[in-house]
Scaffold this motif. Structure first.
Motif, PDB file in Angstrom:
ATOM      1  N   GLY A   1       0.808  -1.215   0.000  1.00 47.46           N
ATOM      2  CA  GLY A   1       0.000   0.000   0.000  1.00 47.46           C
ATOM      3  C   GLY A   1       0.841   1.265   0.000  1.00 47.46           C
ATOM      4  N   ARG A   2       2.131   1.143  -0.213  1.00 49.66           N
ATOM      5  CA  ARG A   2       3.033   2.292  -0.171  1.00 49.66           C
ATOM      6  C   ARG A   2       2.656   3.302  -1.263  1.00 49.66           C
ATOM      7  N   THR A   3       2.332   4.526  -0.830  1.00 47.96           N
ATOM      8  CA  THR A   3       1.941   5.578  -1.762  1.00 47.96           C
ATOM      9  C   THR A   3       2.523   6.918  -1.294  1.00 47.96           C
ATOM     10  N   PRO A   4       3.264   7.606  -2.157  1.00 50.59           N
ATOM     11  CA  PRO A   4       3.682   7.149  -3.491  1.00 50.59           C
ATOM     12  C   PRO A   4       4.830   6.147  -3.382  1.00 50.59           C
ATOM     13  N   ASN A   5       5.012   5.391  -4.429  1.00 50.19           N
ATOM     14  CA  ASN A   5       6.117   4.441  -4.472  1.00 50.19           C
ATOM     15  C   ASN A   5       7.052   4.872  -5.605  1.00 50.19           C
ATOM     16  N   GLY A   6       7.953   5.747  -5.278  1.00 46.92           N
ATOM     17  CA  GLY A   6       8.805   6.344  -6.298  1.00 46.92           C
ATOM     18  C   GLY A   6      10.105   5.603  -6.522  1.00 46.92           C
ATOM     19  N   HIS A   7      10.061   4.264  -6.534  1.00 45.05           N
ATOM     20  CA  HIS A   7      11.282   3.492  -6.765  1.00 45.05           C
ATOM     21  C   HIS A   7      11.884   3.839  -8.119  1.00 45.05           C
ATOM     22  N   ILE A   8      13.164   3.555  -8.281  1.00 43.89           N
ATOM     23  CA  ILE A   8      13.833   3.853  -9.549  1.00 43.89           C
ATOM     24  C   ILE A   8      14.479   2.585 -10.114  1.00 43.89           C
ATOM     25  N   SER A   9      13.812   1.464  -9.942  1.00 40.59           N
ATOM     26  CA  SER A   9      14.373   0.192 -10.403  1.00 40.59           C
ATOM     27  C   SER A   9      14.451   0.085 -11.912  1.00 40.59           C
ATOM     28  N   PHE A  10      13.645   0.872 -12.627  1.00 32.61           N
ATOM     29  CA  PHE A  10      13.727   0.898 -14.089  1.00 32.61           C
ATOM     30  C   PHE A  10      14.528   2.098 -14.586  1.00 32.61           C
ATOM     31  N   GLY A  11      15.261   2.746 -13.686  1.00 31.11           N
ATOM     32  CA  GLY A  11      16.017   3.918 -14.057  1.00 31.11           C
ATOM     33  C   GLY A  11      15.179   5.176 -13.905  1.00 31.11           C
ATOM     34  N   HIS A  12      15.713   6.285 -14.438  1.00 33.43           N
ATOM     35  CA  HIS A  12      15.035   7.578 -14.309  1.00 33.43           C
ATOM     36  C   HIS A  12      15.487   8.472 -15.451  1.00 33.43           C
ATOM     37  N   GLY A  13      14.627   9.383 -15.847  1.00 34.43           N
ATOM     38  CA  GLY A  13      14.971  10.328 -16.892  1.00 34.43           C
ATOM     39  C   GLY A  13      14.860   9.713 -18.276  1.00 34.43           C
ATOM     40  N   ILE A  14      15.691  10.176 -19.201  1.00 35.58           N
ATOM     41  CA  ILE A  14      15.559   9.746 -20.594  1.00 35.58           C
ATOM     42  C   ILE A  14      15.902   8.271 -20.776  1.00 35.58           C
ATOM     43  N   HIS A  15      16.624   7.677 -19.822  1.00 35.37           N
ATOM     44  CA  HIS A  15      17.008   6.275 -19.957  1.00 35.37           C
ATOM     45  C   HIS A  15      16.083   5.337 -19.179  1.00 35.37           C
ATOM     46  N   PHE A  16      14.901   5.842 -18.810  1.00 40.60           N
ATOM     47  CA  PHE A  16      13.922   4.951 -18.179  1.00 40.60           C
ATOM     48  C   PHE A  16      13.675   3.766 -19.112  1.00 40.60           C
ATOM     49  N   CYS A  17      13.647   2.566 -18.553  1.00 43.25           N
ATOM     50  CA  CYS A  17      13.614   1.335 -19.347  1.00 43.25           C
ATOM     51  C   CYS A  17      12.410   1.285 -20.285  1.00 43.25           C
ATOM     52  N   VAL A  18      12.668   1.167 -21.582  1.00 43.82           N
ATOM     53  CA  VAL A  18      11.594   1.122 -22.571  1.00 43.82           C
ATOM     54  C   VAL A  18      10.770  -0.154 -22.434  1.00 43.82           C
ATOM     55  N   GLY A  19      11.359  -1.216 -21.873  1.00 45.28           N
ATOM     56  CA  GLY A  19      10.638  -2.473 -21.714  1.00 45.28           C
ATOM     57  C   GLY A  19       9.945  -2.629 -20.381  1.00 45.28           C
ATOM     58  N   ALA A  20       9.875  -1.561 -19.572  1.00 42.30           N
ATOM     59  CA  ALA A  20       9.256  -1.649 -18.243  1.00 42.30           C
ATOM     60  C   ALA A  20       7.807  -2.156 -18.289  1.00 42.30           C
ATOM     61  N   PRO A  21       6.956  -1.667 -19.212  1.00 41.38           N
ATOM     62  CA  PRO A  21       5.580  -2.184 -19.253  1.00 41.38           C
ATOM     63  C   PRO A  21       5.531  -3.693 -19.506  1.00 41.38           C
ATOM     64  N   LEU A  22       6.456  -4.194 -20.327  1.00 46.06           N
ATOM     65  CA  LEU A  22       6.482  -5.626 -20.620  1.00 46.06           C
ATOM     66  C   LEU A  22       6.855  -6.425 -19.377  1.00 46.06           C
ATOM     67  N   SER A  23       7.857  -5.977 -18.650  1.00 45.38           N
ATOM     68  CA  SER A  23       8.303  -6.677 -17.450  1.00 45.38           C
ATOM     69  C   SER A  23       7.213  -6.676 -16.377  1.00 45.38           C
ATOM     70  N   ARG A  24       6.583  -5.529 -16.180  1.00 48.18           N
ATOM     71  CA  ARG A  24       5.492  -5.437 -15.197  1.00 48.18           C
ATOM     72  C   ARG A  24       4.350  -6.379 -15.579  1.00 48.18           C
TER      73      ARG A  24
END
Length: 402
Positions: free
Chosen positions: A334-357
Motif C-alpha cells: 500500500g506504499r503511496t507514493p512508491n517512487g522506486h527507480i528500479s527501471f532507471g530515471h529520466g531519458i534512460h527509463f527502461c523502454v521495456g518496463a511495461p512488458l516486465s510489469r
C-alpha cells in the motif's frame, strides 16, 4: 586515529548476494549513512542515496551513458542500444525501438504470456513438488522473447544458456579491458550475436510479423536501424528482458512466501497485484546497479569527481533510502507514493518496463489460478546469484492445486 584504525574502519567491497541480500543491504545502509559517495580501489565512484542517484540518472550531459562504450571496451555490443547512448542519438534510437513496444503490442504480448505460462504449468501437472524457477520463472520470459523476435520457441535453450552466463558473470575490476564488463560481455555474447545476425538477414529477405522485422523496417525522419543496431537491440532485449523479468517474478514469489497475509490479500483481490509488483521492484530489485561515466569534472554531494570517471548508481540502495521511504525495510504493497527507480530515471527509463510489469502480474494470476496453495520448501537457504542480479537460482515449492 592510527593508520591501522583508519584501515579497519574503511568500507570494503560490497558483500555478495549469495545470502539473499541481507549482508549487502546492511553494507548499503552503512554507506548511505557514512559515505554516500564512495571511491573504491579501482577509482569507481559509488552513489548510494536516492536524491543523488536520481540526480545523476537525470543528467546525461554530465553523467554519460555513451562514453561507457569507450571506457569499458564494449562498442561491439552497445552500438544501437538506447541504454548506452546519449542525446541526440539516444532520441533517434528510443523513437525507433519504441515503435515495437506500443500499448497494442503489449496487450498482444499479454495474451501470449498467458498462453505460454499455462503451457509451462501444464507440464508440471501431477507433480506436487518441483523447482518453480526451472519449470516456470526461468523459461517464461525466454519463451516470450523468442516469440517476440520471431525465432523458434525451441531455440529458447540457447537464450537460457546465454542469459545464465551473463547473470553469472563475476566482475572484479570494471575498468580492466579483459576482465571488466565490456571484455567479459563481448566474449559471452559472441555466439548469440551470430545467431541474431542470421535472423536479421533472413528478415531482410522475407519480412514477417515479428520484432526483428519491425526493427528492421522502423523509420524516424527517414532514418532507420542498421544490422549492428538491430542485433544489439535484440541482444539487450534478451539480456534485460529476461534478466530483469525472471528476477522480478522470482522475487515476487519470495516476497509473497515471506508475507502470507499479503498473498492472501492478492488472491482475494487481484486488482492489488500491480501495486504488489511495484513494491517488489522497490524492495528487492533484480537489477541492483547501473554505470555512468563523467564527461567533465563534477561533484556529487560535495565530493569532487574528475572527468572520465566511472560512476556506479546503486538503485537497490536508493530504493531503501530512509530519507525518501518511510520504513524502507518493510514490504508494504500500500506504499503511496512508491517512487522506486528500479527501471532507471529520466531519458534512460527502461523502454521495456511495461512488458516486465505485465509478465510479473500475469505470472501471479496464473499461479493463483492454478494452485490453491504454493509454499517454498527448502532444507537450507535458497541459492542466489553472487552479484549484479539479485534473484534466486532455485525456488523449490510444494503445491496444492485449485
Amino acid at each position: 586515529m592510527t593508520e591501522t584504525t583508519a584501515a579497519a574502519t574503511r568500507p570494503g567491497p560490497p558483500p555478495p548476494l549469495t545470502d539473499g541480500g541481507a549482508a549487502q543491504l546492511e553494507w548499503l545502509r552503512r554507506m548511505r549513512a557514512e559515505e554516500p559517495v564512495h571511491r573504491d580501489e579501482h577509482g569507481v565512484f559509488h552513489i548510494f542515496r536516492y536524491d543523488d542517484v536520481r540526480r545523476v540518472a537525470s543528467d546525461p550531459g554530465v553523467f554519460s551513458s555513451g562514453l561507457n562504450r569507450d571506457v569499458l571496451g564494449a562498442e561491439d555490443i552497445t552500438r544501437g542500444n538506447p541504454a548506452w547512448t546519449d542525446p541526440p542519438e539516444h532520441r533517434r534510437l528510443r523513437a525507433l525501438v519504441g515503435q515495437a513496444f506500443t500499448r497494442t503490442n503489449v496487450r498482444e504480448y499479454e495474451r501470449r504470456t498467458y498462453d505460454l505460462g499455462n503451457a509451462l504449468l501444464d507440464e508440471v501437472d501431477g507433480q506436487d513438488r518441483f523447482d518453480l524457477v526451472e519449470k516456470f520463472v526461468w523459461p517464461l520470459p525466454a519463451m516470450l522473447i523468442a516469440e517476440l523476435l520471431g525465432v523458434p520457441v525451441s531455440d529458447r535453450q540457447l537464450f537460457l544458456s546465454y542469459a545464465d552466463k551473463l547473470a553469472s558473470l563475476q566482475v572484479g575490476d570494471p575498468t580492466d579491458d579483459e576482465e571488466g564488463y565490456g571484455g567479459m560481455m563481448s566474449r559471452v555474447t559472441g555466439e548469440i550475436r551470430g545467431y541474431l545476425t542470421e535472423q536479421y538477414r533472413s528478415r531482410l529477405a522475407a519480412p514477417a510479423d515479428d520484432l526483428i522485422s519491425k526493427l528492421a523496417a522502423a523509420e524516424d525522419d527517414g532514418s532507420g536501424l542498421d544490422e549492428d543496431e538491430v542485433v544489439n537491440i535484440c541482444l539487450a532485449l534478451l539480456f534485460v528482458g529476461h534478466f530483469s523479468t525472471n528476477g522480478l517474478i522470482g522475487n515476487l514469489l519470495l516476497c509473497l512466501d515471506e508475507h502470507p497475509g499479503v498473498a492472501a490479500r492478492l488472491r482475494a483481490d487481484r486488482s492489488l497485484i500491480p501495486a504488489a509488483v511495484e513494491e517488489v521492484l522497490r524492495y528487492r530489485p533484480s537489477g541492483t546497479r547501473f554505470m555512468r561515466v563523467t564527461s567533465q569534472d563534477t561533484e556529487v554531494a560535495g565530493t569532487p569527481i574528475p572527468a572520465r570517471s566511472l560512476v556506479m548508481l546503486w538503485f537497490s540502495s536508493a530504493n531503501r533510502d530512509e530519507r525518501r521511504f518511510p520504513r524502507p525495510d518493510e514490504f508494504d504493497i500500500g506504499r503511496t507514493p512508491n517512487g522506486h527507480i528500479s527501471f532507471g530515471h529520466g531519458i534512460h527509463f527502461c523502454v521495456g518496463a511495461p512488458l516486465s510489469r505485465m509478465e510479473a502480474a500475469v505470472s501471479a494470476n496464473l499461479l493463483f489460478d492454478r494452485f490453491a496453495d504454493l509454499r517454498i520448501e527448502s532444507e537450507g537457504p535458497l541459492p542466489f546469484y553472487e552479484q549484479g542480479m539479485w534473484a534466486p537460482r532455485r525456488i523449490p515449492v510444494a503445491v496444492r492445486r485449485a
